[in-house]
Design a protein around this motif. Structure first.
Motif, PDB file in Angstrom:
ATOM      1  N   LEU A 168       0.839  -1.200   0.000  1.00 54.41           N
ATOM      2  CA  LEU A 168       0.000   0.000   0.000  1.00 54.41           C
ATOM      3  C   LEU A 168       0.877   1.254   0.000  1.00 54.41           C
ATOM      4  CD1 LEU A 168      -3.161   0.548   0.321  1.00 54.41           C
ATOM      5  CD2 LEU A 168      -2.594   1.109   2.692  1.00 54.41           C
ATOM      6  N   PRO A 169       0.811   2.087  -1.028  1.00 51.21           N
ATOM      7  CA  PRO A 169       1.560   3.353  -1.015  1.00 51.21           C
ATOM      8  C   PRO A 169       1.012   4.277   0.066  1.00 51.21           C
ATOM      9  CG  PRO A 169       0.826   2.789  -3.237  1.00 51.21           C
ATOM     10  CD  PRO A 169       0.099   1.884  -2.296  1.00 51.21           C
ATOM     11  N   ILE A 170       1.895   4.958   0.772  1.00 52.11           N
ATOM     12  CA  ILE A 170       1.489   5.840   1.865  1.00 52.11           C
ATOM     13  C   ILE A 170       2.577   6.877   2.093  1.00 52.11           C
ATOM     14  CG2 ILE A 170       2.496   4.326   3.619  1.00 52.11           C
ATOM     15  CD1 ILE A 170       0.172   5.083   5.467  1.00 52.11           C
ATOM     16  N   LYS A 171       2.199   8.075   2.504  1.00 55.91           N
ATOM     17  CA  LYS A 171       3.187   9.087   2.832  1.00 55.91           C
ATOM     18  C   LYS A 171       3.929   8.677   4.098  1.00 55.91           C
ATOM     19  CE  LYS A 171       0.798  13.066   0.757  1.00 55.91           C
ATOM     20  NZ  LYS A 171       0.188  14.395   1.019  1.00 55.91           N
ATOM     21  N   GLN A 172       5.217   8.998   4.142  1.00 59.12           N
ATOM     22  CA  GLN A 172       6.040   8.596   5.273  1.00 59.12           C
ATOM     23  C   GLN A 172       5.490   9.108   6.611  1.00 59.12           C
ATOM     24  OE1 GLN A 172       8.459   6.504   5.491  1.00 59.12           O
ATOM     25  NE2 GLN A 172       9.138   6.893   7.577  1.00 59.12           N
ATOM     26  N   GLU A 173       4.950  10.316   6.617  1.00 56.56           N
ATOM     27  CA  GLU A 173       4.447  10.881   7.868  1.00 56.56           C
ATOM     28  C   GLU A 173       3.286  10.064   8.436  1.00 56.56           C
ATOM     29  OE1 GLU A 173       2.720  14.477   5.380  1.00 56.56           O
ATOM     30  OE2 GLU A 173       1.973  14.579   7.436  1.00 56.56           O
ATOM     31  N   TYR A 174       2.462   9.501   7.565  1.00 55.70           N
ATOM     32  CA  TYR A 174       1.345   8.693   8.031  1.00 55.70           C
ATOM     33  C   TYR A 174       1.803   7.288   8.408  1.00 55.70           C
ATOM     34  CZ  TYR A 174      -1.425  12.560   6.304  1.00 55.70           C
ATOM     35  OH  TYR A 174      -1.943  13.811   6.107  1.00 55.70           O
ATOM     36  N   ALA A 175       2.820   6.789   7.723  1.00 55.44           N
ATOM     37  CA  ALA A 175       3.399   5.502   8.125  1.00 55.44           C
ATOM     38  C   ALA A 175       3.938   5.601   9.549  1.00 55.44           C
ATOM     39  CB  ALA A 175       4.507   5.092   7.157  1.00 55.44           C
ATOM     40  N   GLU A 176       4.594   6.728   9.866  1.00 54.85           N
ATOM     41  CA  GLU A 176       5.138   6.914  11.205  1.00 54.85           C
ATOM     42  C   GLU A 176       4.035   6.978  12.249  1.00 54.85           C
ATOM     43  OE1 GLU A 176       9.102   6.602  10.234  1.00 54.85           O
ATOM     44  OE2 GLU A 176       8.130   6.682  12.191  1.00 54.85           O
ATOM     45  N   LYS A 177       2.897   7.573  11.897  1.00 58.04           N
ATOM     46  CA  LYS A 177       1.769   7.626  12.830  1.00 58.04           C
ATOM     47  C   LYS A 177       1.178   6.242  13.065  1.00 58.04           C
ATOM     48  CE  LYS A 177       0.331  12.434  12.168  1.00 58.04           C
ATOM     49  NZ  LYS A 177      -0.800  13.340  11.856  1.00 58.04           N
ATOM     50  N   ILE A 178       1.239   5.391  12.039  1.00 55.42           N
ATOM     51  CA  ILE A 178       0.787   4.010  12.211  1.00 55.42           C
ATOM     52  C   ILE A 178       1.729   3.275  13.155  1.00 55.42           C
ATOM     53  CG2 ILE A 178       0.587   1.779  11.023  1.00 55.42           C
ATOM     54  CD1 ILE A 178      -0.576   3.308   8.623  1.00 55.42           C
ATOM     55  N   PHE A 179       3.026   3.450  12.966  1.00 53.19           N
ATOM     56  CA  PHE A 179       4.006   2.771  13.814  1.00 53.19           C
ATOM     57  C   PHE A 179       3.898   3.231  15.276  1.00 53.19           C
ATOM     58  CE2 PHE A 179       6.679   2.639   9.743  1.00 53.19           C
ATOM     59  CZ  PHE A 179       6.166   1.387   9.387  1.00 53.19           C
ATOM     60  N   SER A 180       3.572   4.499  15.475  1.00 50.77           N
ATOM     61  CA  SER A 180       3.489   5.040  16.843  1.00 50.77           C
ATOM     62  C   SER A 180       2.184   4.651  17.538  1.00 50.77           C
ATOM     63  CB  SER A 180       3.613   6.568  16.814  1.00 50.77           C
ATOM     64  OG  SER A 180       2.445   7.155  16.242  1.00 50.77           O
ATOM     65  N   GLY A 181       1.203   4.179  16.766  1.00 58.36           N
ATOM     66  CA  GLY A 181      -0.089   3.818  17.332  1.00 58.36           C
ATOM     67  C   GLY A 181      -1.103   4.936  17.297  1.00 58.36           C
ATOM     68  N   GLU A 182      -0.675   6.111  16.823  1.00 57.09           N
ATOM     69  CA  GLU A 182      -1.593   7.246  16.739  1.00 57.09           C
ATOM     70  C   GLU A 182      -2.670   7.025  15.676  1.00 57.09           C
ATOM     71  OE1 GLU A 182       0.384  10.929  15.941  1.00 57.09           O
ATOM     72  OE2 GLU A 182      -1.476  12.058  15.699  1.00 57.09           O
ATOM     73  N   LYS A 183      -2.296   6.329  14.632  1.00 57.02           N
ATOM     74  CA  LYS A 183      -3.202   6.118  13.505  1.00 57.02           C
ATOM     75  C   LYS A 183      -3.574   4.640  13.425  1.00 57.02           C
ATOM     76  CE  LYS A 183      -3.425   7.148   8.506  1.00 57.02           C
ATOM     77  NZ  LYS A 183      -4.700   7.862   8.592  1.00 57.02           N
ATOM     78  N   LYS A 184      -4.844   4.324  13.721  1.00 64.07           N
ATOM     79  CA  LYS A 184      -5.328   2.957  13.705  1.00 64.07           C
ATOM     80  C   LYS A 184      -6.176   2.651  12.472  1.00 64.07           C
ATOM     81  CE  LYS A 184      -3.834   1.548  17.806  1.00 64.07           C
ATOM     82  NZ  LYS A 184      -2.875   0.415  17.948  1.00 64.07           N
ATOM     83  N   TYR A 185      -6.442   3.673  11.663  1.00 60.07           N
ATOM     84  CA  TYR A 185      -7.233   3.491  10.448  1.00 60.07           C
ATOM     85  C   TYR A 185      -6.521   4.142   9.275  1.00 60.07           C
ATOM     86  CZ  TYR A 185     -10.912   2.205  13.711  1.00 60.07           C
ATOM     87  OH  TYR A 185     -11.623   1.598  14.698  1.00 60.07           O
ATOM     88  N   GLU A 186      -6.422   3.409   8.197  1.00 57.69           N
ATOM     89  CA  GLU A 186      -5.861   3.956   6.966  1.00 57.69           C
ATOM     90  C   GLU A 186      -7.006   4.132   5.981  1.00 57.69           C
ATOM     91  OE1 GLU A 186      -3.273   5.401   6.128  1.00 57.69           O
ATOM     92  OE2 GLU A 186      -3.620   5.488   3.979  1.00 57.69           O
ATOM     93  N   TYR A 187      -7.334   5.391   5.680  1.00 60.01           N
ATOM     94  CA  TYR A 187      -8.493   5.699   4.857  1.00 60.01           C
ATOM     95  C   TYR A 187      -8.168   5.614   3.370  1.00 60.01           C
ATOM     96  CZ  TYR A 187     -10.074   7.586   9.319  1.00 60.01           C
ATOM     97  OH  TYR A 187     -10.410   7.738  10.643  1.00 60.01           O
ATOM     98  N   ARG A 188      -9.145   5.114   2.625  1.00 57.53           N
ATOM     99  CA  ARG A 188      -9.018   5.008   1.172  1.00 57.53           C
ATOM    100  C   ARG A 188     -10.391   5.258   0.550  1.00 57.53           C
ATOM    101  NH1 ARG A 188      -3.474   4.257  -0.538  1.00 57.53           N
ATOM    102  NH2 ARG A 188      -2.619   4.615   1.547  1.00 57.53           N
ATOM    103  N   LYS A 189     -10.383   5.653  -0.716  1.00 55.57           N
ATOM    104  CA  LYS A 189     -11.647   5.834  -1.425  1.00 55.57           C
ATOM    105  C   LYS A 189     -12.234   4.494  -1.853  1.00 55.57           C
ATOM    106  CE  LYS A 189     -10.434  10.495  -2.818  1.00 55.57           C
ATOM    107  NZ  LYS A 189     -10.036  11.414  -3.913  1.00 55.57           N
ATOM    108  N   SER A 190     -11.401   3.475  -1.880  1.00 56.34           N
ATOM    109  CA  SER A 190     -11.868   2.105  -2.107  1.00 56.34           C
ATOM    110  C   SER A 190     -10.847   1.171  -1.467  1.00 56.34           C
ATOM    111  CB  SER A 190     -12.013   1.796  -3.605  1.00 56.34           C
ATOM    112  OG  SER A 190     -10.759   1.861  -4.247  1.00 56.34           O
TER     113      SER A 190
END
Length: 289
Positions: A168-190
């Motif tokens: 899944l392509p993702i911006k590095q800043e959001y990947a880091e939020k996933i690793f830190s646990g801040e981001k538990k959902y990755e939003y997509r249009k599909s």
């Protein structure tokens, strides 16, 4: 000659024995051939002089070729030196083997870890096994391209043990939020149609590498207002960004993320057999890294 390779613990001996029964070909072990010449340093999977040992191997293989025209050699493209560093076997050595077909065996790192510990008493880290296996795969592809022989990458364990995943392509800043646990959902249009158990996170420009992985515990598609109400506490983004992203959409989709793992050494897409940058996602087998 068929050359079967893969890292320690991947299951080459079992695979080669099965291949012998199916084809009737003789099998020779590279380590046994070197040990025949008196080299004793394979016991701990670390080799003092990789280059000397491989020259001994070439001598033995040449002797075999005088009496056998078609056989299987069980060996490695990468080895550990005495300090534990991963080293590629020299290109000229591989060239001298005159390989006709290369079979690269891979397996789930967790399974390899268990086999090596039970068999040899060595407790490798999962990240190390991933790097070791990726190096073997990458070198195999390079050699096959230059030396123009056929190659196959074969999963040793049953297909079910790997499951399906996506890169899944993702911006590095959001990947880091996933690793830190801040981001538990990755939003997509599909979201992808197949059931998947893992996301491999490909950090886009300027990183352009797979930086980690995470388990998928759910996939959602619903009214975007309801999605935000249910997920905003673990969204990792602002409501303004969410609204902007789904501005022309009625529904919003998301992957719910479970356990995460950030790689110490980011992985090239080509290590997974992907020679292009996916725009949305691409299916792969779990355990490829």
């Amino acid at each position: 000659m068929i050359f079967v390779c893969g890292i320690h613990g991947v299951g080459k001996s079992f695979f080669c024995n099965d291949l012998r029964e199916k084809t009737g070909k003789l099998i020779f072990s590279a380590s046994d051939l070197i040990l025949k010449r008196g080299e004793k340093n394979f016991q701990q999977k670390k080799v003092d002089d990789i280059q000397l040992n491989q020259k001994l191997l070439i001598d033995e293989v040449n002797q075999i070729k005088k009496r056998e025209t078609d056989f299987i050699l069980d060996g490695h493209l990468c080895l550990l030196d005495k300090s534990g560093k991963i080293r590629r076997v020299y290109f000229d050595i591989v060239k001298e083997l005159e390989i006709e077909l290369l079979m690269v065996l891979i397996d789930c790192p967790q399974i390899i870890k268990r086999r090596v510990k039970e068999r040899d008493g060595i407790d490798w880290e999962i990240d190390f096994i991933q790097r070791f296996q990726n190096e073997e795969i990458e070198y195999a592809r390079k050699l096959a391209k230059i030396l123009k022989f056929d190659y196959q990458i074969i999963k040793v364990s049953a297909k079910e043990e790997f499951g399906k995943s996506i890169v899944l392509p993702i911006k590095q800043e959001y990947a880091e939020k996933i690793f830190s646990g801040e981001k538990k959902y990755e939003y997509r249009k599909s979201v992808c149609k197949e059931n998947i158990d893992k996301l491999y996170l490909y950090a886009t420009y300027p990183v352009k590498k797979i930086v980690g992985e995470c388990n998928v515990v759910g996939k959602y598609s619903m009214n975007k207002d309801k999605m935000w109400r249910l997920t905003q506490q673990s969204s990792g983004i602002s409501s303004e960004y969410f609204e902007k992203y789904f501005r022309e959409q009625y529904r919003a989709c998301a992957y719910e993320i479970g356990n995460v793992k950030k790689y110490q050494m980011p992985v090239e897409l080509k290590s997974m057999g992907i020679n292009y940058v996916p725009q949305s996602y691409v299916y792969v087998s779990s355990g490829m890294i």
